[in-house]
Scaffold this motif. Structure first.
Motif, PDB file in Angstrom:
ATOM      1  N   ASN A  55      -6.016  -2.732  12.302  1.00 27.51           N
ATOM      2  CA  ASN A  55      -4.704  -3.385  12.236  1.00 27.51           C
ATOM      3  C   ASN A  55      -3.734  -2.939  13.331  1.00 27.51           C
ATOM      4  O   ASN A  55      -2.650  -3.511  13.459  1.00 27.51           O
ATOM      5  CB  ASN A  55      -4.045  -3.075  10.886  1.00 27.51           C
ATOM      6  CG  ASN A  55      -4.896  -3.563   9.724  1.00 27.51           C
ATOM      7  OD1 ASN A  55      -5.154  -4.750   9.595  1.00 27.51           O
ATOM      8  ND2 ASN A  55      -5.366  -2.647   8.891  1.00 27.51           N
ATOM      9  N   LYS A  80      -5.221  -1.025  -1.893  1.00 27.31           N
ATOM     10  CA  LYS A  80      -5.404   0.359  -1.444  1.00 27.31           C
ATOM     11  C   LYS A  80      -4.138   1.172  -1.697  1.00 27.31           C
ATOM     12  O   LYS A  80      -3.040   0.623  -1.773  1.00 27.31           O
ATOM     13  CB  LYS A  80      -5.687   0.372   0.056  1.00 27.31           C
ATOM     14  CG  LYS A  80      -7.075  -0.092   0.450  1.00 27.31           C
ATOM     15  CD  LYS A  80      -7.321   0.231   1.928  1.00 27.31           C
ATOM     16  CE  LYS A  80      -8.746  -0.048   2.345  1.00 27.31           C
ATOM     17  NZ  LYS A  80      -9.017  -1.464   2.545  1.00 27.31           N
ATOM     18  N   SER A  87      -9.203   1.482  14.252  1.00 23.87           N
ATOM     19  CA  SER A  87      -8.027   1.038  13.486  1.00 23.87           C
ATOM     20  C   SER A  87      -7.840  -0.464  13.674  1.00 23.87           C
ATOM     21  O   SER A  87      -7.257  -0.916  14.657  1.00 23.87           O
ATOM     22  CB  SER A  87      -6.791   1.819  13.962  1.00 23.87           C
ATOM     23  OG  SER A  87      -5.633   1.263  13.418  1.00 23.87           O
ATOM     24  N   GLN A 138       0.851  -1.210   0.000  1.00 22.95           N
ATOM     25  CA  GLN A 138       0.000   0.000   0.000  1.00 22.95           C
ATOM     26  C   GLN A 138       0.876   1.246   0.000  1.00 22.95           C
ATOM     27  O   GLN A 138       0.580   2.230  -0.673  1.00 22.95           O
ATOM     28  CB  GLN A 138      -0.879   0.038   1.256  1.00 22.95           C
ATOM     29  CG  GLN A 138      -2.031  -0.925   1.236  1.00 22.95           C
ATOM     30  CD  GLN A 138      -2.822  -0.910   2.552  1.00 22.95           C
ATOM     31  OE1 GLN A 138      -2.532  -0.140   3.466  1.00 22.95           O
ATOM     32  NE2 GLN A 138      -3.822  -1.755   2.643  1.00 22.95           N
ATOM     33  N   LYS A 152       4.228  -1.174  13.534  1.00 19.32           N
ATOM     34  CA  LYS A 152       3.738   0.171  13.810  1.00 19.32           C
ATOM     35  C   LYS A 152       4.260   0.575  15.186  1.00 19.32           C
ATOM     36  O   LYS A 152       4.191  -0.236  16.119  1.00 19.32           O
ATOM     37  CB  LYS A 152       2.205   0.080  13.845  1.00 19.32           C
ATOM     38  CG  LYS A 152       1.486   1.184  13.167  1.00 19.32           C
ATOM     39  CD  LYS A 152       0.018   0.832  13.011  1.00 19.32           C
ATOM     40  CE  LYS A 152      -0.750   2.113  12.852  1.00 19.32           C
ATOM     41  NZ  LYS A 152      -2.108   1.867  12.372  1.00 19.32           N
TER      42      LYS A 152
HETATM   43  N1  FAQ Z   1      -5.696   5.913   2.797  1.00 20.93           N
HETATM   44  O1  FAQ Z   1      -6.157  -0.369  10.780  1.00 20.93           O
HETATM   45  P1  FAQ Z   1      -5.684   0.850  10.095  1.00 20.93           P
HETATM   46  C1  FAQ Z   1       3.353   9.654   0.926  1.00 20.93           C
HETATM   47  C2  FAQ Z   1      -6.876   1.804   5.602  1.00 20.93           C
HETATM   48  S1  FAQ Z   1       3.170   8.021   1.339  1.00 20.93           S
HETATM   49  C3  FAQ Z   1      -6.203   4.721   2.388  1.00 20.93           C
HETATM   50  O2  FAQ Z   1      -5.334   2.022  10.926  1.00 20.93           O
HETATM   51  P2  FAQ Z   1      -2.899   0.454   9.392  1.00 20.93           P
HETATM   52  C4  FAQ Z   1       4.601  10.072   0.209  1.00 20.93           C
HETATM   53  C5  FAQ Z   1      -5.871   0.757   6.040  1.00 20.93           C
HETATM   54  O3  FAQ Z   1      -5.060   0.349   4.961  1.00 20.93           O
HETATM   55  C6  FAQ Z   1       1.560   7.913   2.102  1.00 20.93           C
HETATM   56  N2  FAQ Z   1      -6.454   3.699   3.248  1.00 20.93           N
HETATM   57  O4  FAQ Z   1      -4.462   0.458   9.101  1.00 20.93           O
HETATM   58  C7  FAQ Z   1       4.284  11.073  -0.809  1.00 20.93           C
HETATM   59  C8  FAQ Z   1      -6.797  -0.340   6.542  1.00 20.93           C
HETATM   60  O5  FAQ Z   1      -7.338  -1.087   5.458  1.00 20.93           O
HETATM   61  P3  FAQ Z   1      -6.867  -2.621   5.159  1.00 20.93           P
HETATM   62  C9  FAQ Z   1       1.260   6.522   2.473  1.00 20.93           C
HETATM   63  C10 FAQ Z   1      -6.159   3.913   4.554  1.00 20.93           C
HETATM   64  O6  FAQ Z   1      -2.233  -0.208   8.258  1.00 20.93           O
HETATM   65  C11 FAQ Z   1       4.084  12.398  -0.476  1.00 20.93           C
HETATM   66  C12 FAQ Z   1      -7.963   0.440   7.118  1.00 20.93           C
HETATM   67  O7  FAQ Z   1      -7.907   1.733   6.553  1.00 20.93           O
HETATM   68  N3  FAQ Z   1       2.004   6.153   3.646  1.00 20.93           N
HETATM   69  O8  FAQ Z   1       2.468  10.363   1.225  1.00 20.93           O
HETATM   70  C13 FAQ Z   1      -5.612   5.120   5.020  1.00 20.93           C
HETATM   71  O9  FAQ Z   1      -2.607  -0.061  10.769  1.00 20.93           O
HETATM   72  C14 FAQ Z   1       3.789  13.340  -1.461  1.00 20.93           C
HETATM   73  C15 FAQ Z   1      -7.903   0.523   8.629  1.00 20.93           C
HETATM   74  O10 FAQ Z   1      -6.761   1.324   9.028  1.00 20.93           O
HETATM   75  C16 FAQ Z   1       2.065   4.879   4.059  1.00 20.93           C
HETATM   76  O11 FAQ Z   1       1.507   4.001   3.441  1.00 20.93           O
HETATM   77  C17 FAQ Z   1      -5.384   6.154   4.083  1.00 20.93           C
HETATM   78  N4  FAQ Z   1      -4.891   7.358   4.433  1.00 20.93           N
HETATM   79  O12 FAQ Z   1      -2.539   2.008   9.414  1.00 20.93           O
HETATM   80  C18 FAQ Z   1       4.202  10.692  -2.147  1.00 20.93           C
HETATM   81  C19 FAQ Z   1       2.899   4.625   5.290  1.00 20.93           C
HETATM   82  N5  FAQ Z   1      -5.431   5.024   6.354  1.00 20.93           N
HETATM   83  O13 FAQ Z   1      -5.426  -2.539   4.694  1.00 20.93           O
HETATM   84  C20 FAQ Z   1       3.925  11.640  -3.149  1.00 20.93           C
HETATM   85  C21 FAQ Z   1       2.845   3.185   5.728  1.00 20.93           C
HETATM   86  C22 FAQ Z   1      -5.864   3.787   6.708  1.00 20.93           C
HETATM   87  O14 FAQ Z   1      -6.989  -3.378   6.460  1.00 20.93           O
HETATM   88  C23 FAQ Z   1       3.724  12.981  -2.783  1.00 20.93           C
HETATM   89  N6  FAQ Z   1       1.550   2.791   6.214  1.00 20.93           N
HETATM   90  N7  FAQ Z   1      -6.305   3.129   5.627  1.00 20.93           N
HETATM   91  O15 FAQ Z   1      -7.798  -3.067   4.075  1.00 20.93           O
HETATM   92  C24 FAQ Z   1       1.104   2.987   7.481  1.00 20.93           C
HETATM   93  O16 FAQ Z   1       1.784   3.573   8.299  1.00 20.93           O
HETATM   94  C25 FAQ Z   1      -0.242   2.436   7.840  1.00 20.93           C
HETATM   95  O17 FAQ Z   1      -0.586   1.467   6.883  1.00 20.93           O
HETATM   96  C26 FAQ Z   1      -1.369   3.513   7.941  1.00 20.93           C
HETATM   97  C27 FAQ Z   1      -2.680   2.791   8.256  1.00 20.93           C
HETATM   98  C28 FAQ Z   1      -1.069   4.471   9.081  1.00 20.93           C
HETATM   99  C29 FAQ Z   1      -1.522   4.271   6.620  1.00 20.93           C
END
Ligand code: FAQ
Length: 343
Positions: free
Chosen positions: A235, A134, A233, A68, A245
């Motif tokens: 996960n 996603k 949340s 993701q 996390k």
């Molecule tokens: N959008 O249980 P949690 C960037 C989903 S990179 C869509 O809290 P988790 C660089 C989540 O997947 C930005 N879906 O999930 C840049 C879960 O669904 P699932 C991306 C979202 O994983 C800048 C459900 O909701 N960064 O910006 C979102 O513990 C400028 C329940 O949520 C990362 O990916 C959302 N916002 O926490 C590029 C960092 N939020 O999978 C270009 C790594 C939540 O069960 C220009 N990821 N969901 O079906 C993480 O840190 C975590 O995955 C979170 C979500 C914090 C995003």
């Protein structure tokens, strides 16, 4: 649409010891020993490496989150990429090209990290392109003016760094190491966005109102980027237990608000929240209600630009097919040359 293809199926055990009934006594003993080794590394805050044994649910959670994240980086190239040909000066164009290329690079490090878990890049990209995976909600909003590019740097990259610094300490080695370099680059992205807005805020009234308008449109979407409130949340508990996390969604969101308020003051913009106020007792800013219905609609494929972003991404992939074909043909030629020389 936009469901999670690499999710852990309902009822799958996070701890393999729960599979007892279907294994022979010997297999169960081996599995228990492997699980105990894994638990000991996690408890000692150590690193799990690709060849180490790991529970299937840990592997799937990592593939889910890292893929993701990778998808977010490459889809995230699109809103700003739209402005490369319209940047107001050569300097701004050069900075923007470098930034968008960096995001592409981040996607590649992250796909590589996900591949170490046994899922191929083709599988991951297929999930993205068929709408099963996603990516971050934030990239489904339009970039209407040049000020949006600055605001993405300042706020979107700012939020991304806040979320990603703790990931440098993630328990999975390849993800943690990829994040170190990514965070350094994101830091440049955030600075360039802030500096670009600073220049506009020193300009005329029209430029200043463009910046304010962009801040008004992006602020709430950036707060939602951190994910649902901790209580929703799904996960978080397991992700934190495994050391994937490190900080909760709400705590990161609060840190972002607290860090951004003084920056907004320096810029001279207003953050569009009448409830935003310093709370002396908490030692943090209080802030208003995020529109979670709008967030979920966007995550589930119904945001303003979801269809356009996906279509652009699929087209970019298809247009690049000849490059992949050429690279494969070259590799085959090199291989047969080496085989002929060795014979
Ligand atoms: N959008 O249980 P949690 C960037 C989903 S990179 C869509 O809290 P988790 C660089 C989540 O997947 C930005 N879906 O999930 C840049 C879960 O669904 P699932 C991306 C979202 O994983 C800048 C459900 O909701 N960064 O910006 C979102 O513990 C400028 C329940 O949520 C990362 O990916 C959302 N916002 O926490 C590029 C960092 N939020 O999978 C270009 C790594 C939540 O069960 C220009 N990821 N969901 O079906 C993480 O840190 C975590 O995955 C979170 C979500 C914090 C995003």
């Amino acid at each position: 649409m936009y469901t999670q293809s690499f999710n852990v199926p309902d009822g799958q055990a996070a701890d393999t010891r729960e599979f007892k009934s279907v294994l022979s006594a010997h297999d169960q003993e081996v599995l228990n020993a492997a699980q105990s080794r894994f638990d000991a590394v996690i408890d000692a805050d150590g690193k799990i490496e690709p060849k180490d044994w790991m529970p299937e649910a840990y592997r799937k959670t990592l593939v889910r989150q890292i893929s993701q994240h990778a998808h977010s980086e490459i889809v995230g190239m699109l809103p700003e990429g739209n402005w490369i040909s319209r940047a107001p000066s050569l300097k701004r164009k050069a900075i923007l090209i470098a930034k968008v290329q960096d995001e592409g690079g981040h996607g590649l490090y992250l796909y590589s990290a996900a591949e170490t878990l046994g899922t191929s890049r083709d599988q991951l990209l297929d999930a993205l392109h068929t709408g099963r995976a996603k990516y971050s909600s934030i990239f489904n909003y339009p970039t209407l003016t040049w000020a949006d590019v600055g605001v993405i740097g300042w706020l979107v990259d700012g939020a991304a760094i806040m979320n990603q610094i703790p990931l440098c300490r993630c328990s999975y080695g390849p993800y943690a190491r990829a994040m170190v370099r990514i965070c350094k680059e994101e830091s440049f992205h955030q600075r360039q966005g802030f500096e670009s807005l600073m220049v506009m805020m020193q300009g005329n009234a029209e430029q200043q109102s463009m910046v304010q308008d962009a801040v008004n449109r992006w602020w709430w979407k950036c707060l939602a980027m951190f994910g649902p409130p901790d209580a929703d949340s799904t996960n978080s508990t397991q992700g934190m237990r495994w050391g994937i996390k490190r900080v909760s969604n709400d705590d990161l969101r609060q840190k972002f608000v607290d860090a951004t308020v003084p920056q907004a003051k320096v810029l001279g913009v207003t953050l569009p929240d009448p409830d935003l106020i310093w709370n002396e007792a908490r030692g943090h800013h209080d802030y208003g209600q995020i529109d979670w219905d709008e967030f979920w609609a966007t995550v589930n494929g119904n945001g303003p630009c979801n269809k356009e972003r996906l279509a652009t991404r699929v087209k970019a992939h298809e247009d690049g097919q000849w490059v992949r074909d050429a690279a494969m043909a070259y590799a085959r030629k090199q291989q047969s040359r080496q085989q002929a020389e060795a014979a």
